[in-house]
Enzyme design. Structure first.
Site, short mmCIF file in Angstrom:
data_model
loop_
_atom_site.label_atom_id
_atom_site.label_comp_id
_atom_site.label_asym_id
_atom_site.label_seq_id
_atom_site.Cartn_x
_atom_site.Cartn_y
_atom_site.Cartn_z
N TYR A 55 0.85 -1.20 0.00
CA TYR A 55 0.00 0.00 0.00
C TYR A 55 0.87 1.24 0.00
CZ TYR A 55 -4.99 -0.05 -0.15
OH TYR A 55 -6.26 -0.08 -0.62
N GLU A 57 -0.50 4.91 -0.37
CA GLU A 57 -1.29 6.14 -0.59
C GLU A 57 -0.40 7.38 -0.47
OE1 GLU A 57 -4.63 6.19 2.05
OE2 GLU A 57 -5.80 4.86 0.75
N ASP A 201 -6.61 13.43 -25.01
CA ASP A 201 -6.66 12.03 -24.57
C ASP A 201 -6.03 11.18 -25.66
OD1 ASP A 201 -7.26 9.42 -23.98
OD2 ASP A 201 -9.40 9.77 -23.59
N THR A 227 -4.02 5.89 -21.70
CA THR A 227 -3.82 4.55 -21.14
C THR A 227 -2.37 4.19 -21.40
OG1 THR A 227 -4.41 3.55 -23.25
CG2 THR A 227 -6.19 3.80 -21.65
N LYS A 230 -2.29 0.41 -24.68
CA LYS A 230 -2.69 0.27 -26.09
C LYS A 230 -1.43 0.34 -26.96
CE LYS A 230 -7.30 1.79 -24.82
NZ LYS A 230 -8.36 2.82 -24.92
N ARG A 236 -1.91 -2.63 -18.16
CA ARG A 236 -3.18 -1.92 -18.12
C ARG A 236 -3.06 -0.81 -17.09
NH1 ARG A 236 -6.18 -4.81 -21.09
NH2 ARG A 236 -7.72 -3.19 -21.23
C1 LIG Z 1 -9.41 3.16 -24.13
C2 LIG Z 1 -9.71 4.59 -23.95
C3 LIG Z 1 -9.96 5.14 -22.69
C4 LIG Z 1 -10.26 4.32 -21.47
O1 LIG Z 1 -9.35 3.47 -21.05
P1 LIG Z 1 -9.71 2.32 -19.99
O2 LIG Z 1 -8.36 1.93 -19.56
O3 LIG Z 1 -10.45 1.28 -20.77
O4 LIG Z 1 -10.52 2.93 -18.91
C5 LIG Z 1 -10.10 6.50 -22.57
N1 LIG Z 1 -10.02 7.29 -23.65
C6 LIG Z 1 -9.82 6.80 -24.89
C7 LIG Z 1 -9.75 7.74 -26.03
C8 LIG Z 1 -9.67 5.43 -25.08
O5 LIG Z 1 -9.53 4.95 -26.31
#
Ligand SMILES: *Cc1c(COP(=O)(O)O)cnc(C)c1O
Length: 419
Positions: A55, A57, A201, A227, A230, A236
């Site tokens: 942990y 925090e 994003d 993220t 990807k 993750r």
């Molecule tokens: C995949 C994605 C997210 C969310 O990611 P998670 O890890 O699934 O919560 C947010 N924004 C965009 C543009 C995404 O493609």
């Protein structure tokens, strides 16, 4: 799976067997889900480490628990590498995933009820950019922009006029299913004009940005969320980058605003992935993804298929099934039986329902991690197009099984990293 397998197999043969089957599935199928990848053994090892027991925090040097001797330097390394990788003033590596990262950005910069703008889900946007079923569409007043009907590109004139009319507090730029480059400078100019924050994003394209295969939003955006799993090819998780002036607000929003203890094992795995992404070979990887996507687009067009916007600039394509008369769900299911994994996806101005839309989303990040090159794209296009033909004919199991054999045979030359 890795070194501790014998213990897992003895302790829980059921879960062990299922994970083994998943390993085999990932090895033997053509994985084209645009948000997925294959992480390295090193990333898997950090994810499966003792850090899951800890942990922590707070932030390095300011924690609420003892025993931070090693988790502090791990998080500090992750932060330093993320900043170096993207050239950002500030990095917060604690978000559990992309969606919580986006919520943290909103919590840092907006009040509930404020107006936010984002790309509409059916045009390729993400739920968390204000779509009505998302917390971001419930707690904030969302205005959604789209793409043009003729060329499927984001209409910057529409973005500007919506921004002028609605005076949003924050504008999102980013997507989950948009095959073209984003004009971060253009968005920044509009945000400046209306006094909005710009939040980029880059969940889908972070690996391309890190590898120099897509322009970076860092010089333009107040906050950048992503993220890590990807195209960036890490565990993750989520990551927030920001200008120095927003650092304190972002950190406070992530903890204690939204989350409790960070996932230290994931933090370590993020650090490993950032180190991998800092290597010159990652630049080659990022550029190869884009070259492969272009090559696949050309080959699918040559096979007579239609693509949203006519092609791609990034890691994904949206195949428009409308000319085939098929729904996306049926075709995606048949492709899965044929050993090709992707998802049915809405296309702009989709005449069909979201659960059974008209498109297929095809991403190149995972197979590029296996070493598939541009000159293999005609073969990949044949595997996809022949499977779509099987879906149109409603082919029986035997023919799908035969196609699955062809896919496995093709993939034999490309070992899957990490497995
Ligand atoms: C995949 C994605 C997210 C969310 O990611 P998670 O890890 O699934 O919560 C947010 N924004 C965009 C543009 C995404 O493609």
């Amino acid at each position: 799976m890795h070194a501790r397998d014998p213990e897992l197999s003895a302790a829980d043969p059921e879960i062990f067997a299922l994970i083994e089957q998943e390993d085999a599935r990932q090895r033997d199928s053509l994985r084209l889900i645009a948000s997925e990848n294959y992480v390295s053994k090193a990333v898997l090892a950090a994810t499966g480490s003792s850090l899951t027991n800890k942990y922590a925090e707070g932030y390095p040097g300011k924690r609420y628990y003892e025993g931070m001797d090693f988790v502090d330097p791990i998080e500090s390394l992750a932060v330093a590498r993320a900043r170096e990788l993207f050239g950002a003033d500030h990095a917060n590596v604690q978000p559990y995933s992309g969606s919580p990262a986006n919520l943290a950005a909103l919590l840092a910069l907006c009040q509930t009820g404020d107006t936010i703008m984002g790309l509409a889900l059916p045009a390729g946007g993400h739920l968390t950019h204000g779509w009505k079923v998302s917390a971001t569409g419930i707690y904030y007043k969302a205005v959604q922009y789209g793409v043009r009907r003729d060329d499927h590109r984001i209409d910057m004139d529409e973005v500007r006029s919506l921004a002028l009319a609605n005076r949003p507090k924050l504008i999102w730029v980013g997507h989950s299913a948009y095959p073209r480059q984003l004009d971060f400078a253009g968005f920044a100019a509009i945000a400046r004009e209306v006094g909005a924050y710009l939040a980029a994003d880059i969940a889908h394209i972070a690996g391309l940005v890190a590898g120099g295969a897509h322009p970076s939003p860092v010089p333009h955006a107040d906050v950048i969320t992503t993220t890590t799993h990807k195209t960036l090819r890490g565990p993750r998780g989520g990551l927030i980058l920001s200008k120095a002036e927003h650092a304190a607000a972002i950190d406070k929003a992530v903890f204690p605003g939204l989350q409790g203890g960070p996932h230290c094992h994931t933090t370590a795995a993020k650090a490993v992935a950032f180190r991998e992404a800092l290597q010159p070979s990652f630049r080659d990887y990022a550029h190869q993804i884009v070259a492969n996507a272009r090559g696949l687009a050309e080959a699918l067009l040559a096979r007579g298929h239609a693509l949203v916007s006519g092609g791609t600039d990034n890691h994904l394509l949206l195949l428009d099934l409308t000319p085939t008369g098929q729904g996306g769900r049926h075709v995606a299911r048949v492709l899965n039986r044929c050993g090709i994994e992707l998802n049915a996806n809405a296309i702009p101005f989709d005449p069909r329902k979201p659960f059974d839309p008209s498109g297929l989303r095809i991403g190149l990040a995972a197979i590029t991690s296996r070493g598939v090159q541009t000159h293999h794209m005609p073969a990949v296009a044949d595997l996809i197009a022949d499977a779509i033909a099987l879906a149109i004919e409603n082919a029986d199991d035997a023919r799908c099984e035969a196609h699955r054999g062809r896919v496995r045979e093709f993939l034999r030359a490309f070992p899957a990293p990490g497995l």
